[in-house]
Design a protein around this motif. Structure first.
Motif: not given
Length: 79
Positions: A3, A11-13, A15, A22, A24, A28, A42
């Motif tokens: 995703n 949004c839970e998750y 990338q 990932g 979470k 970000w 990230c």
């Protein structure tokens, strides 16, 4: 399933579009809009890397999106 769509703040998750780590819970480092895509990054290094060559990363996620699309060119039922 990957995703990369960071357009949903709840949004839970998602990338990181560069390193694929990932992310979470909306933690970000940055989100960047490029064309139709809003991608999550990230860390500062991934942000810098993306900004140097955004087209390479966008092309990759567009290709992956076509693979998941049931009406896309990579579905064997569409040949």
């Amino acid at each position: 399933m990957r995703n990369y769509d960071a357009s949903n703040l709840d949004c839970e998750y998602v990338q990181c579009v560069v390193c694929e780590n990932g992310i979470k819970g909306g933690k970000w480092f940055a989100r960047i809009k490029h064309g139709d895509w809003l991608v999550a990054l990230c860390c500062p290094l991934c942000t810098e890397t993306f900004q140097r060559s955004p087209h390479a990363y966008i092309r990759r996620i567009e290709t992956l999106a076509q693979f998941r699309n049931p009406g896309g060119p990579f579905n064997p039922l569409n040949k």
